[in-house]
Motif scaffolding. Structure first.
Motif, PDB file in Angstrom:
ATOM      1  N   PRO A  17      -7.601  40.003   9.142  1.00 61.07           N
ATOM      2  CA  PRO A  17      -7.671  38.584   8.751  1.00 61.07           C
ATOM      3  C   PRO A  17      -8.164  38.424   7.308  1.00 61.07           C
ATOM      4  O   PRO A  17      -8.998  39.194   6.848  1.00 61.07           O
ATOM      5  CB  PRO A  17      -8.692  37.988   9.719  1.00 61.07           C
ATOM      6  N   ILE A  18      -7.611  37.418   6.638  1.00 61.49           N
ATOM      7  CA  ILE A  18      -8.045  37.087   5.268  1.00 61.49           C
ATOM      8  C   ILE A  18      -8.635  35.685   5.324  1.00 61.49           C
ATOM      9  O   ILE A  18      -8.014  34.772   5.887  1.00 61.49           O
ATOM     10  CB  ILE A  18      -6.842  37.103   4.305  1.00 61.49           C
ATOM     11  N   THR A  19      -9.820  35.523   4.761  1.00 62.52           N
ATOM     12  CA  THR A  19     -10.452  34.201   4.784  1.00 62.52           C
ATOM     13  C   THR A  19     -10.502  33.630   3.372  1.00 62.52           C
ATOM     14  O   THR A  19     -10.959  34.297   2.448  1.00 62.52           O
ATOM     15  CB  THR A  19     -11.888  34.299   5.356  1.00 62.52           C
ATOM     16  N   ILE A  20      -9.994  32.414   3.257  1.00 64.75           N
ATOM     17  CA  ILE A  20      -9.997  31.733   1.953  1.00 64.75           C
ATOM     18  C   ILE A  20     -11.036  30.626   2.046  1.00 64.75           C
ATOM     19  O   ILE A  20     -10.894  29.694   2.842  1.00 64.75           O
ATOM     20  CB  ILE A  20      -8.597  31.146   1.666  1.00 64.75           C
ATOM     21  N   THR A  21     -12.093  30.754   1.279  1.00 65.08           N
ATOM     22  CA  THR A  21     -13.168  29.759   1.330  1.00 65.08           C
ATOM     23  C   THR A  21     -13.222  29.036  -0.011  1.00 65.08           C
ATOM     24  O   THR A  21     -12.517  29.387  -0.952  1.00 65.08           O
ATOM     25  CB  THR A  21     -14.536  30.425   1.578  1.00 65.08           C
ATOM     26  N   ASP A  22     -14.126  28.059  -0.085  1.00 62.46           N
ATOM     27  CA  ASP A  22     -14.396  27.366  -1.347  1.00 62.46           C
ATOM     28  C   ASP A  22     -14.765  28.342  -2.453  1.00 62.46           C
ATOM     29  O   ASP A  22     -14.461  28.129  -3.620  1.00 62.46           O
ATOM     30  CB  ASP A  22     -15.630  26.472  -1.143  1.00 62.46           C
ATOM     31  N   GLN A  23     -15.461  29.395  -2.038  1.00 61.88           N
ATOM     32  CA  GLN A  23     -15.998  30.346  -3.020  1.00 61.88           C
ATOM     33  C   GLN A  23     -14.989  31.407  -3.437  1.00 61.88           C
ATOM     34  O   GLN A  23     -15.130  32.016  -4.473  1.00 61.88           O
ATOM     35  CB  GLN A  23     -17.244  31.059  -2.454  1.00 61.88           C
ATOM     36  N   GLY A  24     -13.985  31.668  -2.622  1.00 59.24           N
ATOM     37  CA  GLY A  24     -13.024  32.713  -2.967  1.00 59.24           C
ATOM     38  C   GLY A  24     -12.431  33.345  -1.721  1.00 59.24           C
ATOM     39  O   GLY A  24     -12.387  32.717  -0.663  1.00 59.24           O
ATOM     40  N   LEU A  25     -11.987  34.581  -1.858  1.00 58.05           N
ATOM     41  CA  LEU A  25     -11.286  35.249  -0.759  1.00 58.05           C
ATOM     42  C   LEU A  25     -12.128  36.372  -0.151  1.00 58.05           C
ATOM     43  O   LEU A  25     -12.845  37.057  -0.863  1.00 58.05           O
ATOM     44  CB  LEU A  25      -9.987  35.872  -1.273  1.00 58.05           C
ATOM     45  N   GLU A  26     -11.984  36.536   1.161  1.00 59.04           N
ATOM     46  CA  GLU A  26     -12.589  37.694   1.832  1.00 59.04           C
ATOM     47  C   GLU A  26     -11.473  38.425   2.547  1.00 59.04           C
ATOM     48  O   GLU A  26     -10.618  37.782   3.171  1.00 59.04           O
ATOM     49  CB  GLU A  26     -13.610  37.225   2.878  1.00 59.04           C
ATOM     50  N   GLY A  27     -11.498  39.767   2.466  1.00 61.97           N
ATOM     51  CA  GLY A  27     -10.515  40.566   3.209  1.00 61.97           C
ATOM     52  C   GLY A  27      -9.298  40.947   2.398  1.00 61.97           C
ATOM     53  O   GLY A  27      -8.291  41.348   2.977  1.00 61.97           O
ATOM     54  N   VAL A  28      -9.362  40.770   1.066  1.00 62.68           N
ATOM     55  CA  VAL A  28      -8.219  41.180   0.225  1.00 62.68           C
ATOM     56  C   VAL A  28      -8.704  42.155  -0.847  1.00 62.68           C
ATOM     57  O   VAL A  28      -9.903  42.313  -1.054  1.00 62.68           O
ATOM     58  CB  VAL A  28      -7.559  39.975  -0.492  1.00 62.68           C
ATOM     59  N   ASP A  29      -7.760  42.777  -1.542  1.00 61.44           N
ATOM     60  CA  ASP A  29      -8.189  43.716  -2.577  1.00 61.44           C
ATOM     61  C   ASP A  29      -8.641  42.941  -3.826  1.00 61.44           C
ATOM     62  O   ASP A  29      -8.447  41.715  -3.939  1.00 61.44           O
ATOM     63  CB  ASP A  29      -7.087  44.734  -2.891  1.00 61.44           C
ATOM     64  N   ALA A  30      -9.217  43.694  -4.769  1.00 62.00           N
ATOM     65  CA  ALA A  30      -9.820  43.048  -5.941  1.00 62.00           C
ATOM     66  C   ALA A  30      -8.780  42.284  -6.759  1.00 62.00           C
ATOM     67  O   ALA A  30      -9.068  41.206  -7.295  1.00 62.00           O
ATOM     68  CB  ALA A  30     -10.500  44.107  -6.805  1.00 62.00           C
ATOM     69  N   ALA A  31      -7.556  42.802  -6.814  1.00 60.91           N
ATOM     70  CA  ALA A  31      -6.529  42.163  -7.651  1.00 60.91           C
ATOM     71  C   ALA A  31      -6.189  40.769  -7.088  1.00 60.91           C
ATOM     72  O   ALA A  31      -6.142  39.776  -7.828  1.00 60.91           O
ATOM     73  CB  ALA A  31      -5.283  43.035  -7.706  1.00 60.91           C
ATOM     74  N   ASP A  32      -5.968  40.684  -5.770  1.00 61.32           N
ATOM     75  CA  ASP A  32      -5.655  39.379  -5.164  1.00 61.32           C
ATOM     76  C   ASP A  32      -6.849  38.436  -5.287  1.00 61.32           C
ATOM     77  O   ASP A  32      -6.694  37.232  -5.527  1.00 61.32           O
ATOM     78  CB  ASP A  32      -5.286  39.549  -3.682  1.00 61.32           C
ATOM     79  N   GLU A  52      -9.130  38.376  -7.612  1.00 60.32           N
ATOM     80  CA  GLU A  52      -9.249  37.883  -8.985  1.00 60.32           C
ATOM     81  C   GLU A  52      -8.134  36.879  -9.291  1.00 60.32           C
ATOM     82  O   GLU A  52      -8.357  35.847  -9.920  1.00 60.32           O
ATOM     83  CB  GLU A  52      -9.165  39.073  -9.933  1.00 60.32           C
ATOM     84  N   ALA A  53      -6.948  37.182  -8.801  1.00 62.61           N
ATOM     85  CA  ALA A  53      -5.802  36.300  -9.072  1.00 62.61           C
ATOM     86  C   ALA A  53      -6.033  34.898  -8.489  1.00 62.61           C
ATOM     87  O   ALA A  53      -5.564  33.897  -9.033  1.00 62.61           O
ATOM     88  CB  ALA A  53      -4.533  36.899  -8.484  1.00 62.61           C
ATOM     89  N   TYR A  54      -6.785  34.836  -7.378  1.00 56.05           N
ATOM     90  CA  TYR A  54      -6.965  33.551  -6.715  1.00 56.05           C
ATOM     91  C   TYR A  54      -7.675  32.538  -7.616  1.00 56.05           C
ATOM     92  O   TYR A  54      -7.299  31.362  -7.668  1.00 56.05           O
ATOM     93  CB  TYR A  54      -7.737  33.733  -5.400  1.00 56.05           C
ATOM     94  N   GLY A  55      -8.684  33.015  -8.341  1.00 55.27           N
ATOM     95  CA  GLY A  55      -9.422  32.119  -9.240  1.00 55.27           C
ATOM     96  C   GLY A  55      -8.481  31.474 -10.244  1.00 55.27           C
ATOM     97  O   GLY A  55      -8.484  30.245 -10.439  1.00 55.27           O
ATOM     98  N   ALA A  56      -7.633  32.299 -10.865  1.00 59.76           N
ATOM     99  CA  ALA A  56      -6.723  31.787 -11.903  1.00 59.76           C
ATOM    100  C   ALA A  56      -5.681  30.839 -11.277  1.00 59.76           C
ATOM    101  O   ALA A  56      -5.332  29.794 -11.851  1.00 59.76           O
ATOM    102  CB  ALA A  56      -6.029  32.954 -12.586  1.00 59.76           C
ATOM    103  N   TYR A  57      -5.217  31.191 -10.086  1.00 69.40           N
ATOM    104  CA  TYR A  57      -4.212  30.372  -9.370  1.00 69.40           C
ATOM    105  C   TYR A  57      -4.766  28.981  -9.081  1.00 69.40           C
ATOM    106  O   TYR A  57      -4.151  27.965  -9.397  1.00 69.40           O
ATOM    107  CB  TYR A  57      -3.850  31.118  -8.082  1.00 69.40           C
TER     108      TYR A  57
END
Ligand SMILES: Cc1cc2nc3c(=O)[nH]c(=O)nc-3n(C[C@H](O)[C@H](O)[C@H](O)COP(=O)(O)OP(=O)(O)OC[C@H]3O[C@@H](n4cnc5c(N)ncnc54)[C@H](O)[C@@H]3O)c2cc1C
Length: 514
Positions: free
Chosen positions: A95-110, A112-117
């Motif tokens: 499972p991957i969790t997307i919170t207000d603060q960011g992502l849990e359960g993904v690699d560093a590249a994804d 980091e990309a989430y912030g910019a997205y």
């Protein structure tokens, strides 16, 4: 002398808001609702004794300005600052969790990309935000107000700076798939991030058109599009709107379906002067404002025979077929989703964008999806009182389920769909089916019948580029006025569209009062 200044048809949230704003300036307003409760698609729904689940069960697109303008705090409505996590579930990835603060359960590249997205979408969203709560100018309009709106829009985009502005024009019409493919690698993360651009529409990840615009519209809500269950649950929102209407002096009549709109004609054209109810009663008013969808308003309540042929053809051609079904389950206890610590967020059961696309492929040919994709919430984990103590409600938005199923809806088709949905759920929450006390499936055809919405469409009419902005629902009726003098629109079929925003209701009231 008319009975009322204004009759508003439909007590969904937009009808309630429009009625309140008109009554607050002293109009005598009558609000007529076909069902026996207010709230429309967001009304409370007891689907099994003691178990409640409105269709619309989270707020994400409600702007702070709607809350302020309606003074909803005075009626005990308080937004929650705690947002719901988005949890991507897949049999192929943890499972991957997307919170207000960011992502849990993904690699560093994804991660980091989430912030910019998010930052890029937030920038674009801010530039567009003022236009969702404004009347769109009519095509060809040269008056000062229209020119100012266009100038404001141009200025807002120009103020993004050259690079962001060019990027905005590139991104705004991208298919969701291309947008998320540019940023991320995880299949289930991409599927989950697509969801909020697609849900409620007739689009899949590869569909060109405006899923990104829909996403940006949703991000104009008070929490940047993050989903929230307000304090006191969704009922607190509808209750506050109903109390605001009552305090403003709106007279509300429930179980009062409007059968037709009364028209008087002379050489200058048609004018509406009231409504006929299905019980035979006639009520008169200086104007009628309809929050029923455009097809219902014009083809059923006005009647095609009373409309200019090209206009009625445009209304007939509106794409209003819904593709979202609702599955409600009454559960004897809280189910356990593998790898999910507490299922109090939104669980997206779609392993990849292809899985979403394949579900859509079935539906676009009028078939049931082989492997449906869905967004699951367990509102009872957060809200006490919507299920008996210790028991739970599971509520799922299922895509893509065609309103117009090949061969028509029957018991065996419904059972097939339920079996497929339960198989998907069981895959992620083993043993869940043994917990079921009761299940309710609402197909788009059921939604049409129970909520009086053509095609059971989430937005009343597809939010496609040819049915948006100054063309929503058609260019002759995009400023809330209609070709019939005294008849206005104020529901989700008007700009800027569906979701719980209150914008169509507010914009319509302002136009009427201008
Ligand atoms: C399954 C589903 C889940 C959703 N989930 C969410 C969510 O979580 N969050 C969100 O923001 N949005 C959600 N939406 C979308 C949202 O609910 C709608 O876009 C929104 O409720 C539209 O509001 P409205 O007031 O314009 O129309 P409606 O809510 O459709 O209200 C219109 C009202 O008019 C009444 N009416 C129609 N015809 C007549 C007549 N002839 N006489 C009298 N009354 C009439 C109807 O009975 C209805 O009460 C969801 C939609 C669906 C279908």
């Amino acid at each position: 002398m008319s009975n009322y200044d204004t009759i508003v048809i439909g007590a969904g949230h937009n009808g309630l808001i429009c009625a309140t704003m008109l009554a607050r300036v002293g109009q005598r307003v009558l609000l007529l609702e076909a069902n026996d409760k207010v709230g429309g698609l967001a009304a409370d729904r007891e689907f099994f004794p003691g178990f409640h689940a409105p269709l619309a069960n989270t707020l994400y697109a409600l702007p702070a300005s709607t809350i302020k303008e309606l003074r909803l705090q005075d009626y005990d409505f308080h937004m929650n600052s705690e947002t719901l996590d988005l949890i991507a579930l897949s049999p192929n990835e943890p499972p991957i969790t997307i919170t207000d603060q960011g992502l849990e359960g993904v690699d560093a590249a994804d991660s980091e990309a989430y912030g910019a997205y998010r930052e890029q979408l937030r920038t674009f969203q801010k530039a567009l935000a003022p236009f969702w709560s404004k009347t769109m100018p009519s095509i060809g309009d040269k008056d000062l107000k229209a020119l100012m709106t266009f100038a404001h829009m141009g200025l807002k985009l120009r103020m993004l700076g050259r690079d962001d502005m060019l990027e905005f024009f590139r991104v705004a019409t991208l298919p969701m798939r291309d947008l998320v493919d540019e940023h991320f690698t995880s299949a289930s993360l991409k599927a989950a991030l697509c969801w909020d651009g697609l849900v409620g529409t007739k689009m899949a990840p590869r569909s060109p058109n405006q899923a990104v615009l829909t996403l940006l519209n949703r991000m104009a809500g008070r929490n940047d599009g993050q989903h929230v269950v307000p304090h006191g649950g969704m009922n607190a929102f509808i209750d506050a709107l109903a109390r605001a209407a009552e305090a403003a002096g709106v007279e509300t009549r429930l179980s009062s379906p409007v059968a037709s709109i009364v028209l008087d004609g002379d050489e200058n054209g048609l004018r509406c002067s009231g409504v006929h109810l299905t019980n035979g009663e006639t009520l008169t008013a200086s104007r009628v404002v309809s929050s029923a969808d455009p097809k219902t308003t014009f083809l059923k309540l006005v009647g095609a025979a009373n409309l200019e042929i090209e206009f009625s053809n445009r209304i007939r051609r509106l794409r209003c077929d819904g593709y979202v079904a609702k599955l409600n389950l009454a559960l004897r206890e809280q189910p356990v989703f593998t790898g999910v610590h507490r299922p109090d967020g939104r669980l997206i059961l779609a392993p990849s964008m292809d899985a979403i696309e394949f579900a859509w492929d079935n539906a676009k040919y009028g078939e049931l999806p082989e492997n449906p994709v869905m967004e699951v919430t367990l509102p009872s984990v957060r809200e006490a009182g919507i299920a008996p103590h210790g028991q739970h409600v599971l509520s799922a938005n299922v895509m893509y389920v065609p309103a117009d199923l090949k061969g028509g809806w029957n018991e065996s088709q419904r059972q097939t769909l339920v079996d497929r949905l339960l198989a998907q759920l069981e895959q992620h929450a083993p043993g869940l089916t043994d917990l079921i006390l009761h299940r309710e499936l609402l197909t788009p055809a059921d939604l049409e019948r129970e909520y009086h919405v053509s095609g059971g469409h989430w937005h009343h009419a597809e939010p496609a580029i040819d049915q948006l902005l100054m063309m929503r629902p058609t260019y002759e009726a995009a400023q809330y006025r209609t070709p019939i003098d005294g008849l206005f629109l104020c529901g989700a079929g008007s700009h800027p569209g569906g979701d719980l925003t209150g914008n169509p209701g507010r914009n319509a009231a302002r136009e009427i009062l201008a």
